[in-house]
Write an enzyme that holds these catalytic residues in place. Structure first.
Site, mmCIF file in Angstrom:
data_model
loop_
_atom_site.group_PDB
_atom_site.id
_atom_site.type_symbol
_atom_site.label_atom_id
_atom_site.label_comp_id
_atom_site.label_asym_id
_atom_site.label_seq_id
_atom_site.Cartn_x
_atom_site.Cartn_y
_atom_site.Cartn_z
ATOM 1 C CD GLU A 121 67.776 13.221 51.709
ATOM 2 O OE1 GLU A 121 68.187 14.189 52.391
ATOM 3 O OE2 GLU A 121 68.012 13.085 50.499
ATOM 4 C CG ASP A 172 63.683 15.977 53.418
ATOM 5 O OD1 ASP A 172 63.250 16.936 54.105
ATOM 6 O OD2 ASP A 172 64.771 16.012 52.825
ATOM 7 C CE LYS A 200 70.872 12.168 50.217
ATOM 8 N NZ LYS A 200 71.494 13.379 50.765
ATOM 9 N NE ARG A 227 63.337 19.135 55.688
ATOM 10 C CZ ARG A 227 64.465 19.743 55.325
ATOM 11 N NH1 ARG A 227 64.794 20.907 55.856
ATOM 12 N NH2 ARG A 227 65.264 19.180 54.426
ATOM 13 C CE LYS A 251 67.715 10.081 47.501
ATOM 14 N NZ LYS A 251 66.777 10.588 48.545
ATOM 15 C CG ASN A 291 67.356 16.714 55.898
ATOM 16 O OD1 ASN A 291 68.291 16.767 55.122
ATOM 17 N ND2 ASN A 291 66.149 16.303 55.535
ATOM 18 N NE ARG A 347 61.519 20.337 50.935
ATOM 19 C CZ ARG A 347 62.480 19.573 51.446
ATOM 20 N NH1 ARG A 347 63.688 20.049 51.632
ATOM 21 N NH2 ARG A 347 62.228 18.326 51.771
ATOM 22 N NE ARG A 378 67.537 18.036 40.782
ATOM 23 C CZ ARG A 378 68.667 18.666 40.469
ATOM 24 N NH1 ARG A 378 69.770 18.393 41.157
ATOM 25 N NH2 ARG A 378 68.703 19.545 39.492
#
Length: 319
Positions: free
Chosen positions: A282, A274, A126, A211, A161, A284, A226, A234
């Site tokens: 984000e 993301d 994050k 992504r 979050k 990852n 997504r 979400r």
């Protein structure tokens, strides 16, 4: 090459979509030897080197369920294999943190670990976006409940979050009416004990939380959007989001070119960005996913690109 995957238990892999499985399958296809262990099996003792006490050498059966066969099980020194791939899923908790220190010790003993354990530690998924303010939306990181209320007053529609969540866990949206804001702050912030990330809601989420996969600092040509389903906000696949592969946009490439080389230089061979709309939400680095969905929908073999990069990294002189 001998490859050691530090991952979740093999018995829980969902091979139809698991990215670590896709890596193993491609590596095995090329004749590389696959070892696997769990994070809890990492151990060090004075006078010896870091070992994976529960390491299993496996072969892949081709069966969708009983997908692996254990050929051998014994302790393996991490410095004795050609590469160690850290693929343990979040959360990034204390045990994960300690594991990165053991992996870094293994590096000092001669192991090659990917992604770099120091880089994993330095880039919580994050918070890593804070280094790149030009490509993120309005964002607040705080333990102060009043600061969250002020952020909501300014932006009206916000996402809250936890910093240690995964798969969309613990994400809340609060609209202009502020309904349940106090309760959500209490739940996530725990009366000032826990830091929370707050971001302006990006309506482009309806087109998908994209992504973007970076391998060796360069993006593959397709993102996996997504897309939230039904009443969900979400898009995470873990909560029922629909994954749709699509070519990278010009903005996607611009973002990847700004971030990719920086992270690759720090030892992050594989990264998942993301992106919602034009904004990174984000970064990852622990165990990004998306290989199989992109390959199945586009024909672009992401696992092959990854193993190409892995082979090159192992062959490269150490710096």
């Amino acid at each position: 090459m001998d490859l050691l995957f530090v991952a979740d238990p093999l018995e829980v892999f969902k091979t139809a979509k698991d990215t670590t499985f896709a890596m193993m399958r491609e590596a095995a296809r090329r004749g590389h030897t696959i070892w696997a262990c769990e994070q809890r099996g990492l151990s060090w003792q004075r006078g010896s080197r870091v070992v994976a006490r529960d390491a299993r050498r496996i072969s892949l059966t081709g069966d969708a369920y009983a997908w692996f066969k254990v050929e051998e099980q014994r302790p393996v020194e991490l410095a004795a294999v050609d590469a160690v791939l850290m693929r343990k899923d979040p959360p990034f908790d204390s045990e994960y943190f300690y594991a990165t220190h053991l992996l870094e010790q293994a590096e000092r003993e001669g192991a090659r670990v990917l992604n770099s354990p120091r880089a994993l530690r330095d880039h919580p998924e994050k918070l890593a976006i804070l280094e790149f303010p030009d490509v993120i939306g309005p964002t607040l990181v705080t333990r102060d409940a009043q600061a969250i209320r002020e952020f909501h007053a300014q932006h009206q529609d916000i996402i809250l979050k936890p910093l240690d969540g995964m798969g969309g866990m613990g994400i809340f949206r609060v609209g202009a009416d502020g309904l349940n804001l106090g309760s959500i702050i209490e739940t996530l912030n725990q009366h000032g004990r826990t830091t929370v990330m707050v971001q302006k809601y990006l309506p482009e989420i309806v087109q998908g939380d994209k992504r973007i996969i970076l391998i060796g600092g360069e993006p593959i040509p397709h993102a996996l959007a997504r897309i939230p389903q039904g009443s969900e906000i979400r898009g995470n696949m873990a909560v029922g989001g629909k994954g749709v592969a699509q070519p990278l946009s010009a903005r996607d490439r611009e973002i990847a070119e700004a971030i990719g080389p920086v992270l690759a230089a720090r030892g992050l061979l594989f990264v998942g960005l993301d992106v919602i709309g034009d904004c990174v939400t984000e970064i990852n680095v622990t165990s990004p996913t998306g290989f199989q969905e992109i390959t199945q929908q586009t024909g672009f073999d992401v696992a092959a690109r990854f193993v190409d990069a892995l082979e090159a990294a192992v062959a490269a002189p150490r710096t």
